[in-house]
Design a protein around this motif. Structure first.
Motif, PDB file in Angstrom:
ATOM      1  N   PRO A  40       0.842  -1.195   0.000  1.00  0.00           N
ATOM      2  CA  PRO A  40       0.000   0.000   0.000  1.00  0.00           C
ATOM      3  C   PRO A  40       0.885   1.256   0.000  1.00  0.00           C
ATOM      4  CG  PRO A  40      -0.067  -1.087   2.146  1.00  0.00           C
ATOM      5  CD  PRO A  40       0.730  -1.960   1.234  1.00  0.00           C
ATOM      6  N   SER A  41       0.299   2.365  -0.346  1.00  0.00           N
ATOM      7  CA  SER A  41       1.075   3.596  -0.524  1.00  0.00           C
ATOM      8  C   SER A  41       1.832   4.007   0.736  1.00  0.00           C
ATOM      9  CB  SER A  41       0.176   4.737  -0.994  1.00  0.00           C
ATOM     10  OG  SER A  41      -0.851   4.982  -0.059  1.00  0.00           O
ATOM     11  N   GLU A  42       1.247   3.796   1.903  1.00  0.00           N
ATOM     12  CA  GLU A  42       1.946   4.213   3.125  1.00  0.00           C
ATOM     13  C   GLU A  42       3.190   3.360   3.392  1.00  0.00           C
ATOM     14  OE1 GLU A  42      -1.533   1.600   4.458  1.00  0.00           O
ATOM     15  OE2 GLU A  42      -1.250   3.224   3.050  1.00  0.00           O
ATOM     16  N   VAL A  43       3.159   2.095   2.990  1.00  0.00           N
ATOM     17  CA  VAL A  43       4.327   1.227   3.151  1.00  0.00           C
ATOM     18  C   VAL A  43       5.388   1.599   2.105  1.00  0.00           C
ATOM     19  CG1 VAL A  43       5.167  -1.154   3.064  1.00  0.00           C
ATOM     20  CG2 VAL A  43       3.007  -0.629   4.222  1.00  0.00           C
ATOM     21  N   ALA A  44       4.952   1.900   0.888  1.00  0.00           N
ATOM     22  CA  ALA A  44       5.895   2.354  -0.138  1.00  0.00           C
ATOM     23  C   ALA A  44       6.588   3.633   0.326  1.00  0.00           C
ATOM     24  CB  ALA A  44       5.164   2.583  -1.457  1.00  0.00           C
ATOM     25  N   TYR A  45       5.830   4.539   0.942  1.00  0.00           N
ATOM     26  CA  TYR A  45       6.399   5.781   1.462  1.00  0.00           C
ATOM     27  C   TYR A  45       7.416   5.484   2.570  1.00  0.00           C
ATOM     28  CZ  TYR A  45       6.672  10.466   3.437  1.00  0.00           C
ATOM     29  OH  TYR A  45       7.121  11.664   3.909  1.00  0.00           O
ATOM     30  N   LEU A  46       7.072   4.568   3.473  1.00  0.00           N
ATOM     31  CA  LEU A  46       7.993   4.168   4.539  1.00  0.00           C
ATOM     32  C   LEU A  46       9.280   3.608   3.951  1.00  0.00           C
ATOM     33  CD1 LEU A  46       8.690   3.456   7.524  1.00  0.00           C
ATOM     34  CD2 LEU A  46       7.467   1.307   7.156  1.00  0.00           C
ATOM     35  N   LEU A  47       9.174   2.750   2.957  1.00  0.00           N
ATOM     36  CA  LEU A  47      10.364   2.187   2.325  1.00  0.00           C
ATOM     37  C   LEU A  47      11.193   3.273   1.638  1.00  0.00           C
ATOM     38  CD1 LEU A  47       8.962  -1.138   0.877  1.00  0.00           C
ATOM     39  CD2 LEU A  47      10.718  -0.893   2.644  1.00  0.00           C
ATOM     40  N   ASP A  48      10.526   4.223   1.018  1.00  0.00           N
ATOM     41  CA  ASP A  48      11.248   5.338   0.396  1.00  0.00           C
ATOM     42  C   ASP A  48      12.041   6.110   1.442  1.00  0.00           C
ATOM     43  OD1 ASP A  48      10.196   4.672  -2.058  1.00  0.00           O
ATOM     44  OD2 ASP A  48       8.640   6.223  -2.001  1.00  0.00           O
ATOM     45  N   LEU A  49      11.419   6.360   2.585  1.00  0.00           N
ATOM     46  CA  LEU A  49      12.123   7.073   3.657  1.00  0.00           C
ATOM     47  C   LEU A  49      13.299   6.256   4.175  1.00  0.00           C
ATOM     48  CD1 LEU A  49       9.195   8.578   5.757  1.00  0.00           C
ATOM     49  CD2 LEU A  49      10.809   9.803   4.299  1.00  0.00           C
ATOM     50  N   MET A  50      13.084   4.963   4.373  1.00  0.00           N
ATOM     51  CA  MET A  50      14.164   4.100   4.852  1.00  0.00           C
ATOM     52  C   MET A  50      15.314   4.109   3.854  1.00  0.00           C
ATOM     53  SD  MET A  50      11.884   0.927   6.274  1.00  0.00           S
ATOM     54  CE  MET A  50      13.252  -0.111   6.782  1.00  0.00           C
ATOM     55  N   ALA A  51      14.980   3.992   2.573  1.00  0.00           N
ATOM     56  CA  ALA A  51      16.017   3.971   1.543  1.00  0.00           C
ATOM     57  C   ALA A  51      16.756   5.304   1.504  1.00  0.00           C
ATOM     58  CB  ALA A  51      15.394   3.663   0.183  1.00  0.00           C
ATOM     59  N   ARG A  70      12.278   5.984  -9.048  1.00  0.00           N
ATOM     60  CA  ARG A  70      10.908   6.352  -9.427  1.00  0.00           C
ATOM     61  C   ARG A  70      10.114   6.895  -8.242  1.00  0.00           C
ATOM     62  NH1 ARG A  70       6.906   1.938 -11.728  1.00  0.00           N
ATOM     63  NH2 ARG A  70       8.104   0.918 -10.138  1.00  0.00           N
ATOM     64  N   PRO A  71      10.082   6.211  -7.104  1.00  0.00           N
ATOM     65  CA  PRO A  71       9.349   6.779  -5.959  1.00  0.00           C
ATOM     66  C   PRO A  71       9.978   8.082  -5.448  1.00  0.00           C
ATOM     67  CG  PRO A  71       9.809   4.454  -5.578  1.00  0.00           C
ATOM     68  CD  PRO A  71      10.530   4.850  -6.823  1.00  0.00           C
ATOM     69  N   LEU A  72      11.300   8.187  -5.489  1.00  0.00           N
ATOM     70  CA  LEU A  72      11.938   9.423  -5.047  1.00  0.00           C
ATOM     71  C   LEU A  72      11.589  10.578  -5.977  1.00  0.00           C
ATOM     72  CD1 LEU A  72      15.469   8.210  -3.913  1.00  0.00           C
ATOM     73  CD2 LEU A  72      13.558   8.915  -2.475  1.00  0.00           C
ATOM     74  N   GLU A  73      11.573  10.301  -7.273  1.00  0.00           N
ATOM     75  CA  GLU A  73      11.184  11.336  -8.236  1.00  0.00           C
ATOM     76  C   GLU A  73       9.741  11.768  -7.996  1.00  0.00           C
ATOM     77  OE1 GLU A  73      10.542  11.809 -13.025  1.00  0.00           O
ATOM     78  OE2 GLU A  73      12.052  10.402 -12.322  1.00  0.00           O
ATOM     79  N   GLU A  75       8.157  11.751  -5.177  1.00  0.00           N
ATOM     80  CA  GLU A  75       8.125  12.559  -3.957  1.00  0.00           C
ATOM     81  C   GLU A  75       8.645  13.970  -4.224  1.00  0.00           C
ATOM     82  OE1 GLU A  75       7.248  13.438  -0.012  1.00  0.00           O
ATOM     83  OE2 GLU A  75       6.633  11.786  -1.291  1.00  0.00           O
ATOM     84  N   LEU A  76       9.710  14.084  -4.993  1.00  0.00           N
ATOM     85  CA  LEU A  76      10.219  15.412  -5.339  1.00  0.00           C
ATOM     86  C   LEU A  76       9.194  16.195  -6.156  1.00  0.00           C
ATOM     87  CD1 LEU A  76      13.925  14.558  -6.173  1.00  0.00           C
ATOM     88  CD2 LEU A  76      13.101  15.902  -4.234  1.00  0.00           C
ATOM     89  N   ASN A  77       8.528  15.530  -7.094  1.00  0.00           N
ATOM     90  CA  ASN A  77       7.472  16.200  -7.861  1.00  0.00           C
ATOM     91  C   ASN A  77       6.334  16.654  -6.962  1.00  0.00           C
ATOM     92  OD1 ASN A  77       8.682  16.114 -10.398  1.00  0.00           O
ATOM     93  ND2 ASN A  77       7.921  14.054 -10.797  1.00  0.00           N
ATOM     94  N   ARG A  78       6.006  15.834  -5.955  1.00  0.00           N
ATOM     95  CA  ARG A  78       4.946  16.215  -5.011  1.00  0.00           C
ATOM     96  C   ARG A  78       5.347  17.470  -4.247  1.00  0.00           C
ATOM     97  NH1 ARG A  78       3.776  16.392  -0.037  1.00  0.00           N
ATOM     98  NH2 ARG A  78       5.684  15.453   0.683  1.00  0.00           N
ATOM     99  N   LEU A  79       6.611  17.537  -3.831  1.00  0.00           N
ATOM    100  CA  LEU A  79       7.095  18.720  -3.121  1.00  0.00           C
ATOM    101  C   LEU A  79       7.028  19.966  -3.999  1.00  0.00           C
ATOM    102  CD1 LEU A  79      10.202  17.269  -1.271  1.00  0.00           C
ATOM    103  CD2 LEU A  79       8.093  18.085  -0.225  1.00  0.00           C
ATOM    104  N   LEU A  80       7.423  19.829  -5.257  1.00  0.00           N
ATOM    105  CA  LEU A  80       7.370  20.972  -6.165  1.00  0.00           C
ATOM    106  C   LEU A  80       5.939  21.424  -6.413  1.00  0.00           C
ATOM    107  CD1 LEU A  80      10.123  20.074  -8.781  1.00  0.00           C
ATOM    108  CD2 LEU A  80      10.223  21.816  -6.991  1.00  0.00           C
ATOM    109  N   THR A  81       5.038  20.482  -6.542  1.00  0.00           N
ATOM    110  CA  THR A  81       3.624  20.825  -6.730  1.00  0.00           C
ATOM    111  C   THR A  81       3.079  21.526  -5.498  1.00  0.00           C
ATOM    112  OG1 THR A  81       3.324  18.955  -8.221  1.00  0.00           O
ATOM    113  CG2 THR A  81       1.337  19.881  -7.220  1.00  0.00           C
TER     114      THR A  81
END
Length: 111
Positions: A40-51, A70-73, A75-81
């Motif tokens: 699920p998206s929250e676990v993908a986010y957790l893994l992105d943070l861990m990585a 891909r997930p880091l990109e 997240e960066l796009n989300r921040l820019l938006t």
């Protein structure tokens, strides 16, 4: 993140499915399901943070790097938006400064 990406990030983090299930307090069967269908998206986010915080990215294999980029990109796009048009340049400048400083620290510690 799909199942293959999930497994690649776990592998890059040096974690087994058993270890990850225990670490986050879910059933092993759940982690096996994520490995086949994607987490699920929250676990993908957790893994992105861990990585982001645990991995020496210079030592990742190409396939592991691709599964993390891909997930880091995203997240960066989300921040820019979220920054909006008025602060987009400021956010990009801040990220560039951070990357420059991080690169200096990483290169300095590797010597």
């Amino acid at each position: 993140m799909d199942g293959a990406g999930f497994k690649a990030v776990l592998r890059a983090l040096g974690k087994t499915q058993v270890e990850f299930a225990s670490e986050i307090g879910v059933a092993l069967r759940t982690v096996h399901y994520w490995a086949s269908k994607g987490p699920p998206s929250e676990v993908a986010y957790l893994l992105d943070l861990m990585a982001t915080h645990e991995l020496p990215f210079g030592f990742l294999s190409d396939s592991d790097r691709a599964s993390i980029e891909r997930p880091l990109e995203a997240e960066l796009n989300r921040l820019l938006t979220a920054a909006g048009d008025s602060r987009r340049e400021e956010v990009m400048s801040t990220i560039e400064k951070w990357l420059s400083e991080s690169r200096k620290q990483f290169v300095g510690s590797a010597e």
